[in-house]
Write a protein that holds these residues in place. Sequence first.
Motif, PDB file in Angstrom:
ATOM      1  N   GLU A  10       0.837  -1.202   0.000  1.00 52.43           N
ATOM      2  CA  GLU A  10       0.000   0.000   0.000  1.00 52.43           C
ATOM      3  C   GLU A  10       0.876   1.258   0.000  1.00 52.43           C
ATOM      4  O   GLU A  10       0.624   2.219  -0.730  1.00 52.43           O
ATOM      5  N   GLY A  11       1.926   1.237   0.820  1.00 52.69           N
ATOM      6  CA  GLY A  11       2.854   2.366   0.862  1.00 52.69           C
ATOM      7  C   GLY A  11       3.537   2.582  -0.479  1.00 52.69           C
ATOM      8  O   GLY A  11       3.704   3.727  -0.931  1.00 52.69           O
ATOM      9  N   PHE A  12       3.929   1.494  -1.149  1.00 47.99           N
ATOM     10  CA  PHE A  12       4.561   1.601  -2.464  1.00 47.99           C
ATOM     11  C   PHE A  12       3.593   2.222  -3.471  1.00 47.99           C
ATOM     12  O   PHE A  12       3.966   3.112  -4.228  1.00 47.99           O
ATOM     13  N   TYR A  13       2.343   1.748  -3.469  1.00 45.85           N
ATOM     14  CA  TYR A  13       1.348   2.302  -4.394  1.00 45.85           C
ATOM     15  C   TYR A  13       1.125   3.790  -4.129  1.00 45.85           C
ATOM     16  O   TYR A  13       0.996   4.578  -5.059  1.00 45.85           O
ATOM     17  N   ARG A  14       1.066   4.176  -2.871  1.00 40.13           N
ATOM     18  CA  ARG A  14       0.882   5.602  -2.547  1.00 40.13           C
ATOM     19  C   ARG A  14       2.060   6.429  -3.065  1.00 40.13           C
ATOM     20  O   ARG A  14       1.876   7.546  -3.542  1.00 40.13           O
ATOM     21  N   LEU A  15       3.259   5.886  -2.956  1.00 42.33           N
ATOM     22  CA  LEU A  15       4.448   6.593  -3.439  1.00 42.33           C
ATOM     23  C   LEU A  15       4.385   6.799  -4.944  1.00 42.33           C
ATOM     24  O   LEU A  15       4.529   7.920  -5.434  1.00 42.33           O
ATOM     25  N   VAL A  16       4.184   5.732  -5.707  1.00 44.97           N
ATOM     26  CA  VAL A  16       4.246   5.847  -7.162  1.00 44.97           C
ATOM     27  C   VAL A  16       3.028   6.548  -7.762  1.00 44.97           C
ATOM     28  O   VAL A  16       3.113   7.051  -8.879  1.00 44.97           O
ATOM     29  N   GLU A  17       1.941   6.614  -7.028  1.00 49.95           N
ATOM     30  CA  GLU A  17       0.750   7.297  -7.540  1.00 49.95           C
ATOM     31  C   GLU A  17       0.656   8.744  -7.065  1.00 49.95           C
ATOM     32  O   GLU A  17      -0.259   9.466  -7.461  1.00 49.95           O
ATOM     33  N   ASN A  18       1.607   9.186  -6.247  1.00 54.06           N
ATOM     34  CA  ASN A  18       1.586  10.537  -5.705  1.00 54.06           C
ATOM     35  C   ASN A  18       2.140  11.514  -6.738  1.00 54.06           C
ATOM     36  O   ASN A  18       3.296  11.412  -7.151  1.00 54.06           O
ATOM     37  N   ASP A  19       1.333  12.474  -7.146  1.00 55.53           N
ATOM     38  CA  ASP A  19       1.767  13.459  -8.138  1.00 55.53           C
ATOM     39  C   ASP A  19       2.894  14.353  -7.625  1.00 55.53           C
ATOM     40  O   ASP A  19       3.592  14.988  -8.411  1.00 55.53           O
ATOM     41  N   GLU A  20       3.073  14.432  -6.314  1.00 56.80           N
ATOM     42  CA  GLU A  20       4.122  15.264  -5.731  1.00 56.80           C
ATOM     43  C   GLU A  20       5.501  14.596  -5.813  1.00 56.80           C
ATOM     44  O   GLU A  20       6.525  15.244  -5.615  1.00 56.80           O
ATOM     45  N   VAL A  21       5.536  13.285  -6.092  1.00 56.95           N
ATOM     46  CA  VAL A  21       6.802  12.564  -6.189  1.00 56.95           C
ATOM     47  C   VAL A  21       7.350  12.754  -7.596  1.00 56.95           C
ATOM     48  O   VAL A  21       6.679  12.466  -8.582  1.00 56.95           O
ATOM     49  N   ASP A  22       8.561  13.268  -7.694  1.00 60.03           N
ATOM     50  CA  ASP A  22       9.195  13.549  -8.972  1.00 60.03           C
ATOM     51  C   ASP A  22      10.374  12.609  -9.160  1.00 60.03           C
ATOM     52  O   ASP A  22      11.271  12.547  -8.306  1.00 60.03           O
ATOM     53  N   TRP A  23      10.398  11.872 -10.276  1.00 66.33           N
ATOM     54  CA  TRP A  23      11.464  10.895 -10.475  1.00 66.33           C
ATOM     55  C   TRP A  23      12.841  11.560 -10.533  1.00 66.33           C
ATOM     56  O   TRP A  23      13.826  10.983 -10.098  1.00 66.33           O
ATOM     57  N   ARG A  24      12.901  12.787 -11.039  1.00 62.55           N
ATOM     58  CA  ARG A  24      14.206  13.470 -11.107  1.00 62.55           C
ATOM     59  C   ARG A  24      14.731  13.804  -9.708  1.00 62.55           C
ATOM     60  O   ARG A  24      15.931  13.735  -9.471  1.00 62.55           O
ATOM     61  N   ALA A  25      13.850  14.148  -8.800  1.00 66.01           N
ATOM     62  CA  ALA A  25      14.276  14.419  -7.421  1.00 66.01           C
ATOM     63  C   ALA A  25      14.780  13.138  -6.755  1.00 66.01           C
ATOM     64  O   ALA A  25      15.786  13.162  -6.039  1.00 66.01           O
TER      65      ALA A  25
END
Length: 191
Positions: A10-25
């Motif tokens: 569930e935590g992993f899904y929240r991370l990858v579906e969060n629009d605030e998470v930027d792959w470049r960061a």
Amino acid sequence: KVVQDEGGLEGFYRLVENDEVDWRALLGAHTRHSLDRVAQIGEVLVVHDTTDVRFRTYWPDRVRGGMSAMSVAWHGMFVHTSLAVTAKGLALPLGVLAAQPYVHQKHLLAADPATQDFWLAEGGVYENESARWYHAVDQTEQQMRGTGARAIHVMDREGDSYALFGYLQQENVNFVIRCTHKARLTQTREM
């Protein structure tokens, strides 16, 4: 396989579906630690290569969001990555110094406008795809400035281009490029 329980999943899904998470960061944090390891080593190989990330097409009339149609059976993208590796002894990975996802322009022609806009904003559409080699070398060289380390750039035969050779020579960059099997040399006679 990485996530062993339902809470972790569930935590992993929240991370990858969060629009605030930027792959470049996320990559930036990894790269900073990689550069610390590079600085300790001194001389490293920076291995540049492209891989494809493909997902099977289950609904031919629907392209996955942000992906390009690579064929009738696959949707996806390409990622050009620059990995720092120890230059002496056993080749040990030190970390990724650069990564650029991209798609072929020809695959974008049939894509919806939102997908086209997405890839243009990501810098993932090249006028000439050979530019990815130049960009990767420039980016890694800039990042390594101030580390005291020296890079030897390693590329497969996709990087076998006289223009790229000339550019690397002009920039005084150390490199090894595997030549394509189709290259031909002609003999010349002295007159």
